[in-house]
Design a protein around this motif. Structure first.
Motif: not given
Length: 538
Positions: A477-479, A481-489, A412-423, A460-462
């Motif tokens: 960033v690569d689909g 996060l969307l796959r994981e949390f789309a059911p929770y929208t 994911v992209f983390d808006t606090v650190t402005h880095r790509l990170r594992r969730l 979380v933004s999907t």
């Protein structure tokens, strides 16, 4: 008699005990580890660690120490009765949990790095050469009696974790039975050095004439397991070198100095009847033992540690009521039992000594592989027990299928650190409340949940929009996060420290969920200053 105190005593310094201690230490718990041997093991017993377990080490903050001692594995390859490949089981979606699926390693290496990591913490004391000889259960603590070279000692702790193996003193001294069976089949296990195998996968050979398993490891290590027959050896006999030499001959030449360990043994498939005795708990082989064919013996023990350690830490910290600890066996027992049964079935099917059954097995598998559904069932290992919880520390709500399952760990992209990170790096090692595409004002109604559980809040933004919110945001960033949390929208998802979804609800149901979470906490507790911890050191 010398007496000391600790929050938790861990009996046993094998991989499960050391992992439990590391998880507790990461949550600020004071731990004493008692181990009857003089140091960590030099025997390469367990040899496979999966992606779930590596994620556990991430939660403990030590995965970077563990990764150098594993081979990034690619699963298991199964061979038919003629030695031809049937299929390669690589597991479900690659890297969903953030790590390779199945990874060979040597147990002495793992224990060494775990012990080194614990030695650097300020809240874990390792006591080797300490044999546990008794337990005194009290309403507010347990007294653990141990014998060392200098005499007897007592450690008074709030809780005890019995991670002391199949002959667990924690279990035997407290008269807990195990249910299941032992198998009469004898297997030879040989751990070799300077081996030519370089495969990153295990190999299960279903040859009824001589069923066997090969698991290459790191730096020329390799394990061979062979089914023995009458007259070839018993568990109380030392394996004969001539037999070892003959059995490994199709794969390599070997000398006695290239044998690190060789032993004859029988399998057990048993589960302890009770996993919680007063203030003591059973984990790993102390709670369940299984044949090795599913590669889940150690991994099941690490699941135990992952399930229990954070609950104890939260009870000690005053976030959860002590009654929550009853959910440990309720959550873990069904999956452990199902994994034992799977290990037994794989042994009967893959390692059969019946030529007729082996022929039918191979034919059935070939027919299954000819269909998309059958191939996915085998290659993605869908025959493994589901990792979901149906009861325990959960609040099912209106969509129970969304609860009790472990979330993945997408990039994911983390808006606090402005880095790509594992969730998980964003979530931390405690509770997390995720708002998946919820509104900015929806968070007001769940403030009590954040406070009661000391949870982090994450939007979380999907979608492809940047939400306007006062909370930390993670973006797809690569689909993944969307796959994981789309059911929770449009819902909140309350994530436990072991990454299991404890609850999922629409914002309109927040008031009800707040009351349910409050029922998990000690009545009248207004802060996380814990009377449990005060009693430990009082």
């Amino acid at each position: 008699m010398p007496t000391s105190t600790a929050d938790v005593v861990v009996c046993g310094a094998g991989p499960v005990g050391l992992t439990a201690a590391a998880l507790l230490a990461a949550r600020g718990v004071d731990v004493v580890v008692l181990e009857q041997n003089s140091g960590t093991s030099d025997e390469p017993k367990a040899i496979s660690i999966d992606d779930e377990s590596l994620r556990v080490y991430q939660a403990a903050g030590i995965v970077d120490r563990v990764m150098p001692v594993v081979v990034p594995g690619t699963g298991t390859r199964y061979y038919d009765r003629h030695g031809e490949e049937l299929f390669h089981a690589r597991g479900p979606r690659p890297f969903r949990l953030g790590y390779p699926f199945k990874n060979p390693f040597a147990q002495p290496d793992l224990e060494r790095v775990l012990a080194e990591a614990l030695a650097e913490t300020g809240n874990v004391e390792m006591r080797f050469g300490a044999r546990v000889v008794g337990f005194d259960q009290h309403p507010e603590h347990v007294s653990v009696h141990a014998v060392t070279a200098t005499g007897r000692s007592v450690v008074r702790a709030r809780y005890v974790l019995g991670c002391d193996g199949g002959r667990s003193a924690t279990r035997l001294l407290q008269n807990i039975d195990m249910t299941g069976r032992s198998y009469p089949d004898v297997w030879l296990v040989v751990d070799t050095l300077e081996d030519p195998h370089t495969q990153r996968f295990a190999m299960h050979h279903g040859d009824p004439v001589r069923p066997h398993v090969i698991v290459p490891g790191l730096n020329g290590r390799c394990r061979y397991e062979f089914r023995l027959f009458d007259g070839e050896g018993t568990p109380d006999q030392k394996p004969d070198f001539a037999l070892i030499e003959r059995l490994v001959a199709p794969y390599r030449r070997i000398s006695p100095r290239q044998i690190e360990r060789a032993i004859n043994y029988r399998f057990n498939a048993v589960v302890a009847d009770r996993w919680m005795i007063g203030r003591s708990f059973l984990l790993g082989d102390a709670a369940h033992m299984m044949p090795p064919f599913a590669g889940q013996g150690l991994n099941s023990g690490l699941r135990d540690a992952s399930n229990l350690a954070w609950k104890i830490a939260d009870v000690l910290a005053g976030r959860l009521d002590p009654s929550i600890l009853d959910t440990y066996q309720r959550e873990r027992y069904p999956h452990a039992l199902a994994t034992v049964r799977l290990s037994e079935r794989l042994g009967r099917v893959v390692m059969t000594t019946s030529p007729r059954f082996a022929r039918r097995r191979d034919q059935h598998i070939e027919r299954a592989l000819a269909t998309g559904q059958g191939r996915a069932f085998l290659e993605e290992m869908r025959y493994r027990p589901s990792a979901r919880y149906d009861s325990g520390l959960l609040s099912a709500g209106d969509r129970p299928e969304l609860v009790g399952i472990p979330i993945g760990q997408p990039l994911v992209f983390d808006t606090v650190t402005h880095r790509l990170r594992r969730l998980d790096s964003v979530l931390g090692n405690g509770w997390a409340l995720l708002g998946i595409d919820v509104g900015r004002t929806d968070w007001t109604a769940v403030a009590a949940v954040l406070e009661q559980l000391d949870a982090v809040s994450i939007q979380v933004s999907t979608t492809e929009h940047m939400p306007r919110t006062d909370h930390r945001v993670v973006l797809d960033v690569d689909g993944g996060l969307l796959r994981e949390f789309a059911p929770y929208t449009g819902r909140f998802a309350l994530i436990r420290p072991d990454r299991v979804v404890a609850a999922a609800w629409p914002p309109r149901a927040s008031a009800d969920l707040v009351e349910r979470v409050r029922s998990w906490t000690p009545a009248g507790t207004a802060s996380i200053t814990s009377p449990e911890r005060a009693l430990t050191h009082g």
